[in-house]
Enzyme design. Sequence first.
Site, PDB file in Angstrom:
ATOM      1  N   LYS A  14      -4.700   0.186  14.022  1.00 16.21           N
ATOM      2  CA  LYS A  14      -5.217   1.406  13.373  1.00 16.21           C
ATOM      3  C   LYS A  14      -5.546   1.141  11.906  1.00 16.21           C
ATOM      4  CE  LYS A  14      -1.385   3.675  14.201  1.00 16.21           C
ATOM      5  NZ  LYS A  14      -0.617   2.614  14.882  1.00 16.21           N
ATOM      6  N   ARG A  89       1.514  12.220  14.965  1.00 15.43           N
ATOM      7  CA  ARG A  89       2.292  11.379  15.880  1.00 15.43           C
ATOM      8  C   ARG A  89       3.106  12.217  16.856  1.00 15.43           C
ATOM      9  NH1 ARG A  89       2.123   6.431  12.765  1.00 15.43           N
ATOM     10  NH2 ARG A  89       3.997   5.403  13.499  1.00 15.43           N
ATOM     11  N   ARG A 128       2.107 -10.391  11.828  1.00 13.46           N
ATOM     12  CA  ARG A 128       1.433  -9.646  10.751  1.00 13.46           C
ATOM     13  C   ARG A 128       2.014  -9.997   9.386  1.00 13.46           C
ATOM     14  NH1 ARG A 128       0.995  -3.240  10.916  1.00 13.46           N
ATOM     15  NH2 ARG A 128       3.247  -3.371  11.114  1.00 13.46           N
ATOM     16  N   ARG A 161       6.442  -6.849   6.652  1.00 19.66           N
ATOM     17  CA  ARG A 161       7.005  -5.511   6.524  1.00 19.66           C
ATOM     18  C   ARG A 161       8.426  -5.500   7.057  1.00 19.66           C
ATOM     19  NH1 ARG A 161       2.735  -1.115   8.730  1.00 19.66           N
ATOM     20  NH2 ARG A 161       4.595  -0.366   9.799  1.00 19.66           N
ATOM     21  N   ARG A 172      10.726   0.843  17.541  1.00 16.87           N
ATOM     22  CA  ARG A 172       9.521   1.650  17.280  1.00 16.87           C
ATOM     23  C   ARG A 172       8.770   1.912  18.586  1.00 16.87           C
ATOM     24  NH1 ARG A 172       6.841  -2.080  12.995  1.00 16.87           N
ATOM     25  NH2 ARG A 172       5.053  -0.690  13.022  1.00 16.87           N
TER      26      ARG A 172
HETATM   27  P1  AP5 Z   1      -2.505  -3.151  12.083  1.00 14.34           P
HETATM   28  O1  AP5 Z   1      -3.918  -2.772  11.798  1.00 14.34           O
HETATM   29  O2  AP5 Z   1      -1.576  -3.371  10.954  1.00 14.34           O
HETATM   30  O3  AP5 Z   1      -1.906  -2.138  13.186  1.00 14.34           O
HETATM   31  P2  AP5 Z   1      -1.433  -0.621  13.045  1.00 14.34           P
HETATM   32  O4  AP5 Z   1      -1.831   0.065  14.311  1.00 14.34           O
HETATM   33  O5  AP5 Z   1      -1.905  -0.028  11.761  1.00 14.34           O
HETATM   34  O6  AP5 Z   1       0.121  -0.886  13.067  1.00 14.34           O
HETATM   35  P3  AP5 Z   1       1.303  -0.266  12.195  1.00 14.34           P
HETATM   36  O7  AP5 Z   1       2.522  -1.089  12.523  1.00 14.34           O
HETATM   37  O8  AP5 Z   1       0.944  -0.121  10.758  1.00 14.34           O
HETATM   38  O9  AP5 Z   1       1.426   1.107  12.865  1.00 14.34           O
HETATM   39  P4  AP5 Z   1       2.644   1.931  12.917  1.00 14.34           P
HETATM   40  O10 AP5 Z   1       2.041   3.094  13.578  1.00 14.34           O
HETATM   41  O11 AP5 Z   1       3.869   1.464  13.561  1.00 14.34           O
HETATM   42  O12 AP5 Z   1       3.133   1.988  11.405  1.00 14.34           O
HETATM   43  P5  AP5 Z   1       2.890   3.028  10.264  1.00 14.34           P
HETATM   44  O13 AP5 Z   1       2.712   2.277   9.028  1.00 14.34           O
HETATM   45  O14 AP5 Z   1       1.898   4.066  10.653  1.00 14.34           O
HETATM   46  O15 AP5 Z   1      -2.551  -4.462  13.030  1.00 14.34           O
HETATM   47  C1  AP5 Z   1      -1.355  -5.083  13.470  1.00 14.34           C
HETATM   48  C2  AP5 Z   1      -1.561  -6.604  13.474  1.00 14.34           C
HETATM   49  O16 AP5 Z   1      -2.537  -6.937  14.479  1.00 14.34           O
HETATM   50  C3  AP5 Z   1      -2.119  -7.166  12.144  1.00 14.34           C
HETATM   51  O17 AP5 Z   1      -1.549  -8.433  11.909  1.00 14.34           O
HETATM   52  C4  AP5 Z   1      -3.643  -7.294  12.406  1.00 14.34           C
HETATM   53  O18 AP5 Z   1      -4.247  -8.333  11.638  1.00 14.34           O
HETATM   54  C5  AP5 Z   1      -3.665  -7.596  13.890  1.00 14.34           C
HETATM   55  N1  AP5 Z   1      -4.842  -7.082  14.570  1.00 14.34           N
HETATM   56  C6  AP5 Z   1      -5.485  -5.904  14.346  1.00 14.34           C
HETATM   57  N2  AP5 Z   1      -6.518  -5.740  15.181  1.00 14.34           N
HETATM   58  C7  AP5 Z   1      -6.547  -6.851  15.980  1.00 14.34           C
HETATM   59  C8  AP5 Z   1      -7.381  -7.276  17.065  1.00 14.34           C
HETATM   60  N3  AP5 Z   1      -8.418  -6.510  17.496  1.00 14.34           N
HETATM   61  N4  AP5 Z   1      -7.097  -8.479  17.638  1.00 14.34           N
HETATM   62  C9  AP5 Z   1      -6.043  -9.251  17.227  1.00 14.34           C
HETATM   63  N5  AP5 Z   1      -5.232  -8.902  16.193  1.00 14.34           N
HETATM   64  C10 AP5 Z   1      -5.466  -7.702  15.587  1.00 14.34           C
HETATM   65  O19 AP5 Z   1       4.310   3.783  10.255  1.00 14.34           O
HETATM   66  C11 AP5 Z   1       5.484   3.129   9.828  1.00 14.34           C
HETATM   67  C12 AP5 Z   1       6.656   4.097   9.979  1.00 14.34           C
HETATM   68  O20 AP5 Z   1       6.443   5.250   9.136  1.00 14.34           O
HETATM   69  C13 AP5 Z   1       6.840   4.679  11.391  1.00 14.34           C
HETATM   70  O21 AP5 Z   1       7.602   3.819  12.217  1.00 14.34           O
HETATM   71  C14 AP5 Z   1       7.567   5.990  11.080  1.00 14.34           C
HETATM   72  O22 AP5 Z   1       8.930   5.757  10.774  1.00 14.34           O
HETATM   73  C15 AP5 Z   1       6.879   6.447   9.790  1.00 14.34           C
HETATM   74  N6  AP5 Z   1       5.706   7.286  10.064  1.00 14.34           N
HETATM   75  C16 AP5 Z   1       4.392   6.999   9.794  1.00 14.34           C
HETATM   76  N7  AP5 Z   1       3.596   8.003  10.168  1.00 14.34           N
HETATM   77  C17 AP5 Z   1       4.415   8.974  10.686  1.00 14.34           C
HETATM   78  C18 AP5 Z   1       4.177  10.260  11.267  1.00 14.34           C
HETATM   79  N8  AP5 Z   1       2.926  10.767  11.384  1.00 14.34           N
HETATM   80  N9  AP5 Z   1       5.246  10.951  11.706  1.00 14.34           N
HETATM   81  C19 AP5 Z   1       6.493  10.484  11.579  1.00 14.34           C
HETATM   82  N10 AP5 Z   1       6.790   9.261  11.066  1.00 14.34           N
HETATM   83  C20 AP5 Z   1       5.754   8.518  10.614  1.00 14.34           C
END
Ligand code: AP5
Length: 220
Positions: A14, A89, A128, A161, A172
């Site tokens: 994402k 979410r 990552r 991270r 997660r």
């Molecule tokens: P990346 O683009 O970083 O993936 P992502 O989907 O953004 O993954 P995140 O881990 O950031 O999502 P998340 O939802 O767990 O974390 P968030 O920060 O929102 O890609 C991942 C890897 O794959 C990278 O190395 C990239 O290079 C690679 N890649 C990408 N595309 C590729 C492809 N096509 N092919 C191969 N490789 C690829 O949330 C963190 C925490 O915050 C949550 O756990 C929760 O505690 C809290 N939080 C955040 N939002 C909320 C909410 N709305 N409600 C409640 N808690 C929340």
Amino acid sequence: MTTVVLLGAPGAGKGTQAVLLRDRLGIPHIATGDLFRAAVRDGSALGVQARRYMERGQLVSDEITVKMLLDRLAEPDARDGAILDGFPRTRVQAEALDAALAAAGSQVDRALLVEVPERELVRRLAGRWICSMSGHVYNLAANPPQIPGTCDLDGSNLVQRADDKLETVQARLRQQLAALADVVDHYRDANVLAAIDGLQPIPDVTEALVAALAAARSAG
Ligand code: AP5
């Protein structure tokens, strides 16, 4: 106003895609995960609360998350819309967003679901690395930096991270996938959902997302 919601499991891509879409659509990228990490770094009251959930791989409470997101959406740069990454979410968050947009005479234009199987999510999160200055995202297998350990764009060190440790990744996925399914149902019922194959190379995923948005515009 254009509001695009990017949906997907942790590690689906994402954040990677939101940055590329931001450049294509000319609207800001708002990631609740980034907002929470900034609050944790600042040591604010919000950060102290959020950290307790994030360390356990759990979703932060809806009350805290919705308030933070709506405050951010009210900032002037989001006047013409935004790409929401990691929000909503839960169904409660989705309904709160619908209500806030409806009050402004608007709605979610498209919810784009980036689909990736679970075994690949674990592999991606383990590989990552993030730049310490601005959060640019790399992957040792799919998208490596030119110089190991250094960001191509700003030269800062790459770090992992805290929640990408294997136990936290597993927590997660265990705790967040059911809520994601609920949110997907919410947008399917609203007829704004498009699913994209997230196993394709990064540029191909971007093109598929842009095509899904264009299809929605020409249909609407
Ligand atoms: P990346 O683009 O970083 O993936 P992502 O989907 O953004 O993954 P995140 O881990 O950031 O999502 P998340 O939802 O767990 O974390 P968030 O920060 O929102 O890609 C991942 C890897 O794959 C990278 O190395 C990239 O290079 C690679 N890649 C990408 N595309 C590729 C492809 N096509 N092919 C191969 N490789 C690829 O949330 C963190 C925490 O915050 C949550 O756990 C929760 O505690 C809290 N939080 C955040 N939002 C909320 C909410 N709305 N409600 C409640 N808690 C929340």
